[in-house]
Scaffold this motif. Structure first.
Motif, mmCIF file in Angstrom:
data_model
loop_
_atom_site.group_PDB
_atom_site.id
_atom_site.type_symbol
_atom_site.label_atom_id
_atom_site.label_comp_id
_atom_site.label_asym_id
_atom_site.label_seq_id
_atom_site.Cartn_x
_atom_site.Cartn_y
_atom_site.Cartn_z
ATOM 1 N N SER A 186 0.819 -1.216 0.000
ATOM 2 C CA SER A 186 0.000 0.000 0.000
ATOM 3 C C SER A 186 0.854 1.269 0.000
ATOM 4 C CB SER A 186 -0.955 0.004 1.195
ATOM 5 O OG SER A 186 -0.229 -0.096 2.414
ATOM 6 N N HIS A 187 1.979 1.250 0.723
ATOM 7 C CA HIS A 187 2.836 2.441 0.774
ATOM 8 C C HIS A 187 3.473 2.719 -0.579
ATOM 9 C CE1 HIS A 187 5.632 5.429 2.317
ATOM 10 N NE2 HIS A 187 6.624 4.756 1.755
ATOM 11 N N SER A 188 4.059 1.688 -1.194
ATOM 12 C CA SER A 188 4.694 1.865 -2.497
ATOM 13 C C SER A 188 3.663 2.237 -3.555
ATOM 14 C CB SER A 188 5.428 0.583 -2.911
ATOM 15 O OG SER A 188 6.488 0.297 -2.030
ATOM 16 N N GLY A 189 2.475 1.624 -3.461
ATOM 17 C CA GLY A 189 1.412 1.949 -4.407
ATOM 18 C C GLY A 189 0.996 3.406 -4.320
ATOM 19 N N ALA A 190 0.872 3.915 -3.090
ATOM 20 C CA ALA A 190 0.499 5.318 -2.902
ATOM 21 C C ALA A 190 1.569 6.247 -3.478
ATOM 22 C CB ALA A 190 0.285 5.607 -1.421
ATOM 23 N N GLU A 191 2.843 5.872 -3.346
ATOM 24 C CA GLU A 191 3.916 6.689 -3.908
ATOM 25 C C GLU A 191 3.821 6.759 -5.425
ATOM 26 O OE1 GLU A 191 7.629 5.102 -2.540
ATOM 27 O OE2 GLU A 191 7.732 6.540 -0.889
ATOM 28 N N VAL A 192 3.595 5.609 -6.062
ATOM 29 C CA VAL A 192 3.494 5.575 -7.527
ATOM 30 C C VAL A 192 2.323 6.420 -8.001
ATOM 31 C CG1 VAL A 192 2.932 4.074 -9.486
ATOM 32 C CG2 VAL A 192 4.696 3.389 -7.845
ATOM 33 N N LEU A 193 1.188 6.307 -7.331
ATOM 34 C CA LEU A 193 0.006 7.089 -7.711
ATOM 35 C C LEU A 193 0.245 8.585 -7.514
ATOM 36 C CD1 LEU A 193 -2.604 4.696 -6.140
ATOM 37 C CD2 LEU A 193 -2.395 5.188 -8.586
ATOM 38 N N SER A 194 0.950 8.934 -6.463
ATOM 39 C CA SER A 194 1.283 10.348 -6.238
ATOM 40 C C SER A 194 2.190 10.875 -7.345
ATOM 41 C CB SER A 194 1.975 10.517 -4.879
ATOM 42 O OG SER A 194 1.077 10.243 -3.823
ATOM 43 N N PHE A 195 3.124 10.037 -7.792
ATOM 44 C CA PHE A 195 4.010 10.447 -8.882
ATOM 45 C C PHE A 195 3.218 10.634 -10.173
ATOM 46 C CE2 PHE A 195 7.396 7.881 -6.479
ATOM 47 C CZ PHE A 195 7.825 8.995 -5.790
ATOM 48 N N LEU A 196 2.279 9.737 -10.436
ATOM 49 C CA LEU A 196 1.438 9.896 -11.626
ATOM 50 C C LEU A 196 0.652 11.199 -11.558
ATOM 51 C CD1 LEU A 196 0.072 6.263 -12.135
ATOM 52 C CD2 LEU A 196 1.543 7.529 -13.718
ATOM 53 N N ARG A 197 0.096 11.488 -10.403
ATOM 54 C CA ARG A 197 -0.680 12.717 -10.241
ATOM 55 C C ARG A 197 0.207 13.956 -10.393
ATOM 56 N NH1 ARG A 197 -4.518 13.043 -5.092
ATOM 57 N NH2 ARG A 197 -2.515 13.120 -4.017
ATOM 58 N N THR A 198 1.423 13.865 -9.869
ATOM 59 C CA THR A 198 2.374 14.976 -10.022
ATOM 60 C C THR A 198 2.700 15.219 -11.487
ATOM 61 O OG1 THR A 198 3.371 14.632 -7.845
ATOM 62 C CG2 THR A 198 4.721 15.748 -9.497
ATOM 63 N N SER A 199 2.880 14.138 -12.251
ATOM 64 C CA SER A 199 3.206 14.292 -13.673
ATOM 65 C C SER A 199 2.087 15.004 -14.423
ATOM 66 C CB SER A 199 3.494 12.930 -14.303
ATOM 67 O OG SER A 199 2.318 12.186 -14.541
ATOM 68 N N VAL A 200 0.854 14.817 -13.969
ATOM 69 C CA VAL A 200 -0.292 15.477 -14.591
ATOM 70 C C VAL A 200 -0.360 16.939 -14.178
ATOM 71 C CG1 VAL A 200 -2.813 15.534 -14.703
ATOM 72 C CG2 VAL A 200 -1.617 13.333 -14.806
ATOM 73 N N ARG A 201 -0.293 17.196 -12.887
ATOM 74 C CA ARG A 201 -0.536 18.546 -12.374
ATOM 75 C C ARG A 201 0.637 19.497 -12.574
ATOM 76 N NH1 ARG A 201 -4.097 17.096 -6.898
ATOM 77 N NH2 ARG A 201 -5.776 16.084 -8.048
ATOM 78 N N GLU A 202 1.859 18.969 -12.545
ATOM 79 C CA GLU A 202 3.022 19.845 -12.653
ATOM 80 C C GLU A 202 3.628 19.853 -14.055
ATOM 81 O OE1 GLU A 202 5.903 19.300 -9.580
ATOM 82 O OE2 GLU A 202 4.404 19.280 -7.978
ATOM 83 N N TRP A 203 3.456 18.741 -14.802
ATOM 84 C CA TRP A 203 4.104 18.644 -16.118
ATOM 85 C C TRP A 203 3.105 18.623 -17.265
ATOM 86 C CZ3 TRP A 203 7.582 13.878 -14.575
ATOM 87 C CH2 TRP A 203 8.395 14.255 -13.504
#
Length: 254
Positions: A186-203
């Motif tokens: 669950s921890h690693s999964g949340a990190e990956v999802l946060s990175f995906l969301r960052t790629s959308v919102r910031e890039w």
């Protein structure tokens, strides 16, 4: 951009779309209609999750949109390119140059280092990396100290970060993520999802993700629901409870 809206599916703000998409597996009495006239568009610089019961057609839809599977009829549009009308050599180039992929199984080559795995799509396309983009991806994913390691020397979460970097470093028009947290805790999964969301919102990246997990889908801006090969709902910025309720309603016999 509502489901079932052909005009919305082909809007200038749409990154990828299905128009009356049909996919049939098999023939005759054993034929299975995995997609039954799906029309839906996925907006640029947005994070969209595709969900539905087992056998609803969500993975088939993603595979047709990504040029990994051939539709029986209809259109799968990437920008202005109809992937259903392209020969294999063109589809190979499109997948390599315009699409990023993140899978449940990571799909890293074991003999290559993390850095070599990340660069692989660029090497295959004969393209030089963008140093600024590469540095930014590595920094945000926190993998700078893992670039010389081989996959066997990395945890599952680290391997998926490498896979995500590989998908992003080509600056693709769309990143398709197929159950990207399925093999993670669950921890690693949340990190990956946060990175995906960052790629959308910031890039400004466009991400389309197939998942069965309401907690994962809640990271998305939008959730498209499928059932029996058809669009069954479209949720805007839903939370986990809303998604769970919608999936429960789809599973209830009518």
């Amino acid at each position: 951009m509502q489901h079932g809206d052909p005009a919305g599916a082909q809007s200038p703000t749409t990154a990828v779309a299905a128009v009356d998409l049909v996919k049939v597996y098999g023939t005759g009495a054993t034929a299975v209609r995995a997609l039954d006239g799906v029309t839906v568009g996925f907006g640029r610089a947005a994070f969209t999750a595709i969900m539905g019961p087992s056998g609803s057609g969500k993975s088939t839809l993603m595979h047709c949109l990504a040029g990994l599977d051939t539709a029986t009829s209809g259109q799968a549009l990437l920008g202005g390119t109809d992937l259903t009308r392209q020969p294999d050599r063109v589809l190979t180039r499109v997948r390599r140059e315009r699409i990023g992929f993140v899978f449940q199984s990571f799909n890293l080559l074991p003999q290559l280092t993390a850095e070599q795995n990340i660069r692989l799509p660029l090497d295959l396309a004969g393209r030089a990396p963008d140093p600024a983009l590469s540095a930014r991806v590595v920094e945000v994913l926190g993998i700078g100290d893992r670039l010389r390691h081989r996959p066997s020397e990395l945890s599952g979460g680290q391997q998926q970060r490498i896979a995500l970097a590989r998908a992003l470093v080509t600056a693709p028009e769309v990143v398709f993520a197929d159950e990207p947290t399925g093999n993670l805790d669950s921890h690693s999964g949340a990190e990956v999802l946060s990175f995906l969301r960052t790629s959308v919102r910031e890039w400004g990246q466009t991400v389309v993700m197939v998942t069965h997990d309401p907690a994962a889908a809640a990271y998305a801006d939008r959730v498209v629901l499928l059932a029996d090969g058809r669009i069954a709902g479209d949720l805007d910025r839903p939370d986990r409870a809303t998604i769970s309720g919608a999936l429960h309603d789809l599973a209830v016999p009518r």
